[in-house]
Motif scaffolding. Structure first.
Motif, mmCIF file in Angstrom:
data_model
loop_
_atom_site.group_PDB
_atom_site.id
_atom_site.type_symbol
_atom_site.label_atom_id
_atom_site.label_comp_id
_atom_site.label_asym_id
_atom_site.label_seq_id
_atom_site.Cartn_x
_atom_site.Cartn_y
_atom_site.Cartn_z
ATOM 1 N N VAL A 83 -10.606 -71.735 -54.819
ATOM 2 C CA VAL A 83 -9.404 -71.050 -54.076
ATOM 3 C C VAL A 83 -9.410 -70.338 -52.758
ATOM 4 O O VAL A 83 -10.583 -69.785 -52.552
ATOM 5 N N ASP A 84 -8.881 -70.715 -51.933
ATOM 6 C CA ASP A 84 -8.959 -70.289 -50.579
ATOM 7 C C ASP A 84 -8.503 -68.800 -50.714
ATOM 8 O O ASP A 84 -7.336 -68.440 -50.270
ATOM 9 N N ALA A 85 -9.580 -68.053 -51.050
ATOM 10 C CA ALA A 85 -9.363 -66.625 -51.148
ATOM 11 C C ALA A 85 -10.543 -65.794 -50.886
ATOM 12 O O ALA A 85 -11.433 -66.384 -50.335
ATOM 13 N N GLY A 86 -10.553 -64.577 -51.123
ATOM 14 C CA GLY A 86 -11.812 -63.788 -51.141
ATOM 15 C C GLY A 86 -11.698 -62.419 -50.090
ATOM 16 O O GLY A 86 -10.529 -62.306 -49.758
ATOM 17 N N ASP A 136 -14.901 -66.283 -48.382
ATOM 18 C CA ASP A 136 -13.746 -67.076 -47.804
ATOM 19 C C ASP A 136 -13.261 -67.920 -49.159
ATOM 20 O O ASP A 136 -12.590 -68.857 -49.012
ATOM 21 N N VAL A 137 -13.874 -67.727 -50.353
ATOM 22 C CA VAL A 137 -13.544 -68.567 -51.454
ATOM 23 C C VAL A 137 -13.761 -67.883 -52.718
ATOM 24 O O VAL A 137 -14.984 -67.171 -52.956
ATOM 25 N N LEU A 138 -12.971 -68.215 -53.842
ATOM 26 C CA LEU A 138 -13.177 -67.761 -55.146
ATOM 27 C C LEU A 138 -13.508 -69.181 -55.978
ATOM 28 O O LEU A 138 -12.753 -70.134 -55.651
ATOM 29 N N ARG A 239 -3.516 -74.286 -51.995
ATOM 30 C CA ARG A 239 -4.473 -73.238 -51.580
ATOM 31 C C ARG A 239 -5.842 -73.630 -52.428
ATOM 32 O O ARG A 239 -6.796 -72.653 -52.384
ATOM 33 N N MET A 240 -5.668 -74.871 -53.314
ATOM 34 C CA MET A 240 -6.703 -74.984 -54.286
ATOM 35 C C MET A 240 -7.373 -76.253 -54.319
ATOM 36 O O MET A 240 -6.602 -77.317 -53.609
ATOM 37 N N ASP A 436 -19.951 -78.315 -53.252
ATOM 38 C CA ASP A 436 -19.901 -79.192 -51.993
ATOM 39 C C ASP A 436 -18.664 -80.014 -51.963
ATOM 40 O O ASP A 436 -17.931 -79.909 -50.954
ATOM 41 N N ILE A 437 -18.185 -80.695 -52.918
ATOM 42 C CA ILE A 437 -17.010 -81.415 -52.835
ATOM 43 C C ILE A 437 -15.918 -80.316 -52.699
ATOM 44 O O ILE A 437 -14.888 -80.351 -51.779
ATOM 45 N N GLY A 438 -15.909 -79.403 -53.556
ATOM 46 C CA GLY A 438 -14.697 -78.253 -53.118
ATOM 47 C C GLY A 438 -14.685 -77.627 -51.944
ATOM 48 O O GLY A 438 -13.649 -77.348 -51.262
ATOM 49 N N ARG A 439 -15.862 -77.219 -51.548
ATOM 50 C CA ARG A 439 -15.842 -76.548 -50.153
ATOM 51 C C ARG A 439 -15.574 -77.451 -49.135
ATOM 52 O O ARG A 439 -14.793 -77.056 -48.181
ATOM 53 N N GLN A 440 -15.928 -78.747 -48.897
ATOM 54 C CA GLN A 440 -15.648 -79.567 -48.040
ATOM 55 C C GLN A 440 -14.107 -79.915 -48.177
ATOM 56 O O GLN A 440 -13.423 -79.661 -46.824
ATOM 57 N N LEU A 441 -13.512 -79.966 -49.000
ATOM 58 C CA LEU A 441 -12.083 -80.332 -49.030
ATOM 59 C C LEU A 441 -11.225 -79.350 -48.817
ATOM 60 O O LEU A 441 -10.074 -79.091 -48.004
#
Length: 517
Positions: A83-86, A136-138, A239-240, A436-441
């Motif tokens: 999630v684009d949160a944090g 920057d992410v949960l 945002r996910m 790695d997949i999630g953070r790059q996307l």
């Protein structure tokens, strides 16, 4: 009981049989080796002979959710949501919300009211839930046997969309955070606290500088209503990223539509707040925390140390200079004065050869490059006895000046190979592949393969590394110190050393009064 001789003979291969095995070089594949299959029910769209790495399949649903999967070997898999949160988005909230949310993840949902019920559901499929946070992410994730994908997705969706956030659980986690803070601030391992401090010094009171560790004074102020408001504002499918490793993409996509499209939430009807879209503002400052004496006293007390960190602004991970900075980080390296990993661990990095082997009083020295979507910092950190605080600061300043020069060709080549080796080794873990997949996307909306990343690293030249080292010196230094601060230099002395004296601190003046004995 003495084992029978015949059993011993059967359990040990004979020497002649061992010598008869073909002698194959490590650079060549073994003869007649069958290609391993991932799982019995897996789609065999990817052939190991076609590419070194399986491709990542990405599908964007109508609600904006990106669903990505990648095949792998073995009988287990991982699914999760990034999630684009944090903490960087907590400017209008009580700082520490993300910390509390991470601890409460999988502790109870509308369907599974307690953590025990969550674990009981996952136990038959060998499942294990986990939640991690960054600025920057949960990240919510569930690992399980591959055949348990439907159950894993059910629990994952419950944790993301319908957390219970019961008052009893909230109170328990607040108590847990208090104990965690005691360990962070008073324990012997100060790296996490020093990292927190240097971020606050680099971005004071904005975005990446907002507390990622819940401040002690905020614990009692966080309530269920504010948690739901934060979730309502930030937990939107657009945002996910829903990522899976070692899953069939077709089945994964159908389950995503079932659990992540038009889902009921715990925050239904809760008003949203405007999301903070501020760009990170690097504004160098000082953060110092006084802590006297060893944090633990006993028959074998830990040494009394001063911990120092100096940071300069680098770049975001979207900047082309991200790869030269990554190489520079590996080139500088670092470590402790004693390595439990045995002789030779990290001995070829510059901080090891130029600092740890040259200054016996340096307890630990390390380079770190923190990159985010809109900014980044390059840090040098070190520890020594408090009486050596000025000397330690001077040594770190001199290392920043060293980075503006031409790097050693052999050491640079080694750093590039070490960087690729570390990346490839990490990617052997399904958990790392998932992240790695999630953070790059989430960060750049596309996925670079390991081959592409290796090519980027290979193209970094000596002039690139020197250029980014010089680029660091275009910003002011952020400074953090933890421990006995009596010998820590002032900001004026630090800036004078960095920008006028090639890293050398001016002598500390001592005043004498005539007539004193």
């Amino acid at each position: 009981m003495i084992p029978r001789l015949s059993l011993l003979k059967c359990s040990v291969p004979t020497l002649s049989r061992a010598l008869s095995y073909p002698q194959v070089p490590l650079t060549s594949p073994l003869p007649d080796l069958k290609i391993p299959l991932r799982t019995d029910n897996a789609s065999q769209s990817w052939n190991i002979e076609d590419s070194k790495f399986p491709p990542t399949t990405v599908t964007c649903l109508e609600n904006g959710l990106r669903v990505a999967s990648q095949e792998a070997f073995g009988q287990s898999g991982i699914v999760g949501v990034l999630v684009d949160a944090g903490s960087r988005y907590e400017v209008t909230y009580t700082s520490g919300l993300s910390h509390i949310l991470q601890r409460m993840a999988f502790n109870g949902t509308a369907k599974y009211p307690t953590r025990d019920s969550v674990l009981a559901t996952l136990d038959p499929i060998g499942g294990m839930p986990n939640c991690q946070r960054a600025r920057d992410v949960l990240i919510y994730m569930v690992s399980s046997l591959s055949h348990g994908l439907p159950q894993a997705m059910d629990v994952l969706a419950e944790a993301v969309w319908r957390p219970a956030l019961a008052q009893e659980q909230l109170d328990a986690e607040k108590t847990g955070v208090g104990f965690e803070l005691d360990e962070i601030y008073n324990g012997p391992n100060s790296e996490a606290l020093l990292e927190e401090m240097i971020h606050q010094a680099s971005y004071p009171l904005n975005t990446l500088g907002l507390p990622n560790i819940c401040p002690k004074e905020n614990i009692d102020n966080i309530n269920r209503g504010e948690l739901l408001t934060y979730l309502s504002s930030h937990f939107d499918p657009s945002r996910m990223v829903l990522a899976g490793v070692n899953v069939d993409h077709g089945q994964f996509l159908e389950l995503a539509k079932q659990y992540f499209v038009e889902a009921d939430t715990s925050w239904k009807g809760v008003a949203k707040r405007q999301i903070d879209g501020s760009i990170s503002q690097y504004s160098a400052a000082d953060v110092k925390i006084k802590r006297e004496g060893p944090p633990v006293v006993g028959p074998n007390p830990f040494p009394e140390l001063i911990h120092v960190a100096i940071a300069m602004e680098s770049c975001s991970y979207l900047d082309p200079d991200f790869f030269p900075y990554a190489v520079l980080n590996m080139y500088m390296g670092g470590g402790g004065s004693f390595s439990a990993g045995g002789p030779g661990k990290g001995m070829y990095t510059h901080l090891y050869q130029g600092v740890l082997t040259q200054h016996h009083w340096v307890y630990w020295a390390m380079a770190q490059n923190h990159a985010y979507k809109d900014s980044g910092i390059f840090c040098l950190l070190g520890s020594a006895h408090p009486s050596r605080a000025r000397d330690l600061t001077q040594v770190l300043c001199q290392q920043f000046h060293h980075m503006t020069g031409v790097p050693n060709d052999v050491a640079l080549s080694r750093a590039k190979e070490q960087l690729k080796s570390a990346m490839m080794m990490n990617l052997e873990s399904k958990a790392v592949v998932f992240e790695d997949i999630g953070r790059q996307l989430l960060g750049q909306d596309f996925k670079m393969s390991p081959e592409e990343l290796c090519e980027k690293i290979d193209t970094v030249t000596s002039s690139d590394v020197q250029r980014v080292g010089q680029r660091l010196m275009e910003s002011s230094p952020a400074f953090a110190a933890l421990g006995d601060l009596s010998e820590v230099p002032s900001r004026t002395d630090l800036e004078t050393a960095l920008f006028k004296n090639k890293g050398v601190l001016r002598s500390k003046k001592k005043l004498f009064t005539f007539g004193q004995s």
